[in-house]
Design a protein around this motif. Structure first.
Motif, PDB file in Angstrom:
ATOM      1  N   ALA A  40       0.858  -1.113  -0.019  1.00 43.69           N
ATOM      2  CA  ALA A  40      -0.100   0.005   0.055  1.00 43.69           C
ATOM      3  C   ALA A  40       0.960   1.081   0.036  1.00 43.69           C
ATOM      4  N   ALA A  41       1.796   1.267   0.894  1.00 39.76           N
ATOM      5  CA  ALA A  41       2.720   2.482   0.982  1.00 39.76           C
ATOM      6  C   ALA A  41       3.558   2.710  -0.546  1.00 39.76           C
ATOM      7  N   VAL A  51      -1.884   3.853 -10.096  1.00 39.68           N
ATOM      8  CA  VAL A  51      -2.692   3.293  -9.159  1.00 39.68           C
ATOM      9  C   VAL A  51      -3.863   2.207  -9.871  1.00 39.68           C
ATOM     10  N   LYS A  52      -4.567   2.917 -10.497  1.00 41.71           N
ATOM     11  CA  LYS A  52      -5.885   2.355 -11.214  1.00 41.71           C
ATOM     12  C   LYS A  52      -5.381   1.327 -12.272  1.00 41.71           C
ATOM     13  N   THR A  53      -4.315   1.298 -12.822  1.00 41.86           N
ATOM     14  CA  THR A  53      -3.865   0.444 -13.717  1.00 41.86           C
ATOM     15  C   THR A  53      -3.758  -1.109 -12.854  1.00 41.86           C
ATOM     16  N   THR A  54      -3.300  -0.849 -11.574  1.00 44.08           N
ATOM     17  CA  THR A  54      -3.079  -2.166 -10.833  1.00 44.08           C
ATOM     18  C   THR A  54      -4.241  -2.737 -10.393  1.00 44.08           C
ATOM     19  N   GLY A  55      -5.468  -2.031 -10.212  1.00 41.13           N
ATOM     20  CA  GLY A  55      -6.847  -2.526  -9.868  1.00 41.13           C
ATOM     21  C   GLY A  55      -7.019  -2.473  -8.428  1.00 41.13           C
ATOM     22  N   SER A  57      -7.081  -1.008  -4.246  1.00 38.64           N
ATOM     23  CA  SER A  57      -7.643   0.354  -3.693  1.00 38.64           C
ATOM     24  C   SER A  57      -6.607   0.585  -2.337  1.00 38.64           C
ATOM     25  N   ILE A  58      -5.931   1.554  -2.244  1.00 45.72           N
ATOM     26  CA  ILE A  58      -4.999   1.860  -1.555  1.00 45.72           C
ATOM     27  C   ILE A  58      -5.579   1.900   0.222  1.00 45.72           C
ATOM     28  N   GLN A  64      -6.667  -3.808   5.723  1.00 41.81           N
ATOM     29  CA  GLN A  64      -6.354  -5.125   6.041  1.00 41.81           C
ATOM     30  C   GLN A  64      -5.207  -5.230   7.037  1.00 41.81           C
ATOM     31  N   VAL A  65      -4.278  -4.363   7.101  1.00 44.36           N
ATOM     32  CA  VAL A  65      -3.066  -4.271   7.855  1.00 44.36           C
ATOM     33  C   VAL A  65      -3.329  -4.901   9.157  1.00 44.36           C
ATOM     34  N   GLU A  66      -4.040  -4.238  10.023  1.00 47.73           N
ATOM     35  CA  GLU A  66      -4.338  -4.700  11.409  1.00 47.73           C
ATOM     36  C   GLU A  66      -4.764  -6.148  11.671  1.00 47.73           C
TER      37      GLU A  66
END
Length: 250
Positions: A40-41, A51-55, A57-58, A64-66
């Protein structure tokens, strides 16, 4: 993959770095929380269109990290705890964007001492940091993280300037962080780490007494901040190189 991710990060080839971070997320088991945060970083460093090309969502990745944090023998991994704390800025309904998070993690993993050997890469990092600093200062409304973000940028900027031999400017950056201590709300690790870096800067200039004073202050005057044990290892090594017998930590 970990090394390749960092090689591309040092070059600021964020799309390639993302590909390896993504592979780590999918294939490696060491620390899912850190890999997810790292992915994400890295995406935070890219323009929105990329970012959009990767599909991806930051915001969804940071959230999800926690849930991926693990405990080993009942203890958390300090870098995981740090990543979880930073990712919380995305937890609420109004996420607050992290500032150069991939560069902050680069510092956490001691990457600036590696990238600092290459003037071209260090200058490019400095450009990225200064651009972010201008954007932040020009924002009409400063959020509650503003001072923490400014101080992070000053620490990273100081490191770049130090590696580029611009020592006086580096010293000014480090001092700005230390003088802002009372205004920091969340990233209290910044002040002891910056004190340590300022000590190393004085060591480089053969100002041994000053170096020892700042490194000892970083060790003795701060408690209960993120990644404290990691800094204590670095301090121990620095004091050894200055031929000081480190006093036991009180």
């Amino acid at each position: 993959y970990w090394e390749l991710m960092w090689c591309y990060s040092f070059q600021q080839n964020w799309l390639q770095a993302y590909r390896y971070a993504d592979m780590l997320c999918k294939e490696s088991r060491w620390s899912k929380a850190i890999y997810m945060f790292q992915k994400a970083a890295i995406l935070c460093m890219l323009p929105d269109d990329d970012v959009k090309t990767t599909g991806e969502s930051i915001v969804a990745l940071f959230r999800q990290v926690e849930g991926l944090k693990q405990r080993i023998a009942g203890k958390s991994i300090p870098t995981e705890k740090f990543a979880v704390r930073k990712a919380r800025r995305y937890a609420g309904s109004q996420p607050v964007k992290l500032v150069v998070p991939a560069l902050e993690m680069m510092y956490v993993w001691n990457g600036f001492s590696i990238v600092g050997k290459r003037t071209d890469l260090t200058e490019n990092l400095l450009v990225t940091i200064e651009k972010e600093e201008t954007t932040l200062k020009n924002e009409p409304n400063h959020n509650e993280y503003y001072m923490d973000d400014i101080c992070l940028l000053q620490l990273l900027k100081g490191l770049c300037l130090k590696h580029l031999g611009r020592l006086l400017q580096a010293e000014l950056c480090f001092n700005q962080v230390i003088q802002s201590e009372k205004q920091l709300k969340y990233d209290n690790y910044l002040v002891p780490y910056t004190m340590y870096e300022l000590g190393l800067l004085y060591q480089e200039q053969d100002e041994r007494e000053k170096a020892i004073r700042f490194i000892e202050a970083a060790k003795n005057n701060y408690k209960e901040y993120s990644m404290e044990s990691r800094l204590h290892f670095r301090i121990h090594a620095a004091l050894n190189s200055l031929k000081v017998t480190p006093a036991p930590t009180p």
